[in-house]
Design a protein around this motif. Structure first.
Motif, short mmCIF file in Angstrom:
data_model
loop_
_atom_site.label_atom_id
_atom_site.label_comp_id
_atom_site.label_asym_id
_atom_site.label_seq_id
_atom_site.Cartn_x
_atom_site.Cartn_y
_atom_site.Cartn_z
N TRP A 32 42.78 39.74 52.92
CA TRP A 32 43.09 41.07 53.47
C TRP A 32 44.30 41.69 52.78
O TRP A 32 44.51 42.89 52.87
CB TRP A 32 43.34 40.99 54.97
CG TRP A 32 44.54 40.13 55.30
CD1 TRP A 32 44.54 38.79 55.55
CD2 TRP A 32 45.89 40.56 55.36
NE1 TRP A 32 45.82 38.37 55.76
CE2 TRP A 32 46.68 39.44 55.66
CE3 TRP A 32 46.53 41.79 55.19
CZ2 TRP A 32 48.05 39.50 55.78
CZ3 TRP A 32 47.90 41.85 55.32
CH2 TRP A 32 48.64 40.71 55.62
N MET A 33 45.09 40.91 52.06
CA MET A 33 46.34 41.42 51.52
C MET A 33 46.23 41.88 50.06
O MET A 33 46.92 42.80 49.64
CB MET A 33 47.43 40.36 51.63
CG MET A 33 48.79 40.87 51.25
SD MET A 33 50.03 39.69 51.76
CE MET A 33 51.42 40.34 50.91
N TYR A 34 45.37 41.22 49.31
CA TYR A 34 45.22 41.56 47.89
C TYR A 34 43.92 42.31 47.65
O TYR A 34 42.94 42.11 48.36
CB TYR A 34 45.25 40.30 47.03
CG TYR A 34 46.56 39.57 47.07
CD1 TYR A 34 47.69 40.10 46.46
CD2 TYR A 34 46.67 38.35 47.72
CE1 TYR A 34 48.90 39.44 46.49
CE2 TYR A 34 47.88 37.68 47.76
CZ TYR A 34 48.99 38.23 47.15
OH TYR A 34 50.19 37.58 47.19
N TRP A 35 43.91 43.14 46.62
CA TRP A 35 42.72 43.89 46.24
C TRP A 35 42.45 43.57 44.79
O TRP A 35 43.23 43.93 43.90
CB TRP A 35 42.95 45.38 46.44
CG TRP A 35 41.79 46.25 46.06
CD1 TRP A 35 41.73 47.06 44.97
CD2 TRP A 35 40.56 46.38 46.74
NE1 TRP A 35 40.52 47.71 44.94
CE2 TRP A 35 39.77 47.31 46.03
CE3 TRP A 35 40.02 45.81 47.89
CZ2 TRP A 35 38.50 47.68 46.43
CZ3 TRP A 35 38.75 46.17 48.28
CH2 TRP A 35 38.01 47.09 47.56
N PRO A 70 45.54 49.52 44.51
CA PRO A 70 46.76 48.72 44.42
C PRO A 70 46.44 47.22 44.54
O PRO A 70 45.69 46.82 45.44
CB PRO A 70 47.61 49.20 45.60
CG PRO A 70 46.65 49.82 46.54
CD PRO A 70 45.52 50.35 45.71
N PRO A 71 46.98 46.40 43.65
CA PRO A 71 46.71 44.96 43.72
C PRO A 71 47.16 44.32 45.03
O PRO A 71 46.58 43.34 45.47
CB PRO A 71 47.51 44.40 42.54
CG PRO A 71 47.62 45.54 41.58
CD PRO A 71 47.75 46.76 42.45
N VAL A 72 48.19 44.86 45.64
CA VAL A 72 48.66 44.40 46.96
C VAL A 72 48.45 45.58 47.91
O VAL A 72 48.92 46.68 47.66
CB VAL A 72 50.15 43.99 46.93
CG1 VAL A 72 50.63 43.59 48.30
CG2 VAL A 72 50.36 42.85 45.93
N LEU A 73 47.73 45.34 49.00
CA LEU A 73 47.36 46.42 49.91
C LEU A 73 48.46 46.81 50.89
O LEU A 73 48.50 47.95 51.35
CB LEU A 73 46.10 46.03 50.69
CG LEU A 73 44.86 45.82 49.82
CD1 LEU A 73 43.73 45.24 50.65
CD2 LEU A 73 44.45 47.10 49.14
N ALA A 74 49.34 45.87 51.22
CA ALA A 74 50.37 46.15 52.23
C ALA A 74 51.55 45.21 52.04
O ALA A 74 51.43 44.16 51.40
CB ALA A 74 49.80 45.98 53.63
N ASN A 124 44.82 41.20 39.09
CA ASN A 124 44.10 42.19 39.91
C ASN A 124 44.19 43.58 39.29
O ASN A 124 43.20 44.32 39.27
CB ASN A 124 44.62 42.21 41.34
CG ASN A 124 44.26 40.96 42.11
OD1 ASN A 124 43.38 40.20 41.72
ND2 ASN A 124 44.94 40.75 43.21
N LEU A 125 45.36 43.95 38.80
CA LEU A 125 45.52 45.26 38.17
C LEU A 125 44.54 45.41 37.00
O LEU A 125 43.80 46.40 36.93
CB LEU A 125 46.96 45.44 37.68
CG LEU A 125 47.24 46.59 36.70
CD1 LEU A 125 46.82 47.93 37.26
CD2 LEU A 125 48.70 46.58 36.30
N SER A 157 52.70 51.28 44.57
CA SER A 157 52.18 49.94 44.31
C SER A 157 53.23 48.94 43.86
O SER A 157 53.04 47.74 44.00
CB SER A 157 51.05 50.02 43.28
OG SER A 157 49.97 50.75 43.83
N PHE A 158 54.34 49.43 43.31
CA PHE A 158 55.44 48.54 42.93
C PHE A 158 56.58 48.63 43.93
O PHE A 158 57.69 48.16 43.66
CB PHE A 158 55.96 48.89 41.53
CG PHE A 158 55.00 48.53 40.42
CD1 PHE A 158 54.55 47.23 40.27
CD2 PHE A 158 54.59 49.49 39.52
CE1 PHE A 158 53.68 46.90 39.24
CE2 PHE A 158 53.73 49.16 38.48
CZ PHE A 158 53.27 47.86 38.34
#
Length: 168
Positions: A155-158, A51-55, A13-14, A111-112
């Motif tokens: 919903w969690m990953y971008w 961010p590859p992970v939104l939350a 994703n990044l 993001s990390f």
């Protein structure tokens, strides 16, 4: 095991998000080709902006007060990485993707994670993204978008499920 599998979707994703943003406005791609010393900043800006992970989720271990709100012990908490990474008190012009954002500012993204929850794979993800972009610039300098991108349906990953590109 987490170290071996943790970076698969997130690093994909990044890299996909960074390529998408660079090609979305071709002047960004041209700027990076002309100034490859901006690759590190571009990677950090991508992590901040997309961010590859939104939350992430946590469980409170004890009752705590946050921002004037009482949270009971064992409360399920979600914190928005995407929201924190666009905080106008932390980032100048946070709604603009800038590959030349000062790296010191761009690296303040979450993001990390942070502290004891900081991702142990962060150095590897950064290296993979820098290497991928460097090689794309070297080997496919005329890379361009060739159609509409599609977001992954979660919903969690971008990230990008589809990112059609072409080159000459």
């Amino acid at each position: 095991l987490a170290f071996l599998t943790g970076g698969q979707e997130t690093t994909t994703n990044l890299i996909g998000n960074l390529v998408w943003r660079l090609l979305q406005e071709p002047e960004r791609w041209e700027q990076l080709k002309a100034n490859p010393q901006l690759i590190d900043s571009a990677v950090e800006e991508s992590l901040r902006y997309d961010p590859p992970v939104l939350a992430h989720f946590r469980t409170s271990l004890e009752a705590v007060t946050m921002h004037g709100e009482e949270l009971p012990e064992h409360a399920k908490l979600m914190f928005s990485i995407a929201g924190a990474n666009r905080d106008p008190e932390k980032f100048d012009d946070p709604e603009t993707f800038k590959i030349d954002r000062p790296i010191v500012q761009a690296r303040q993204h979450l993001s990390f994670g942070y502290g004891m929850h900081f991702c142990m794979g962060a150095p590897v993800a950064r290296l993979e993204a820098r290497t991928a972009i460097k090689l794309l610039i070297e080997r496919l300098p005329k890379l361009r978008l060739n159609g509409d991108s599609q977001r992954i349906l979660t919903w969690m990953y971008w990230g990008r499920e589809k990112l059609p590109v072409a080159w000459d």
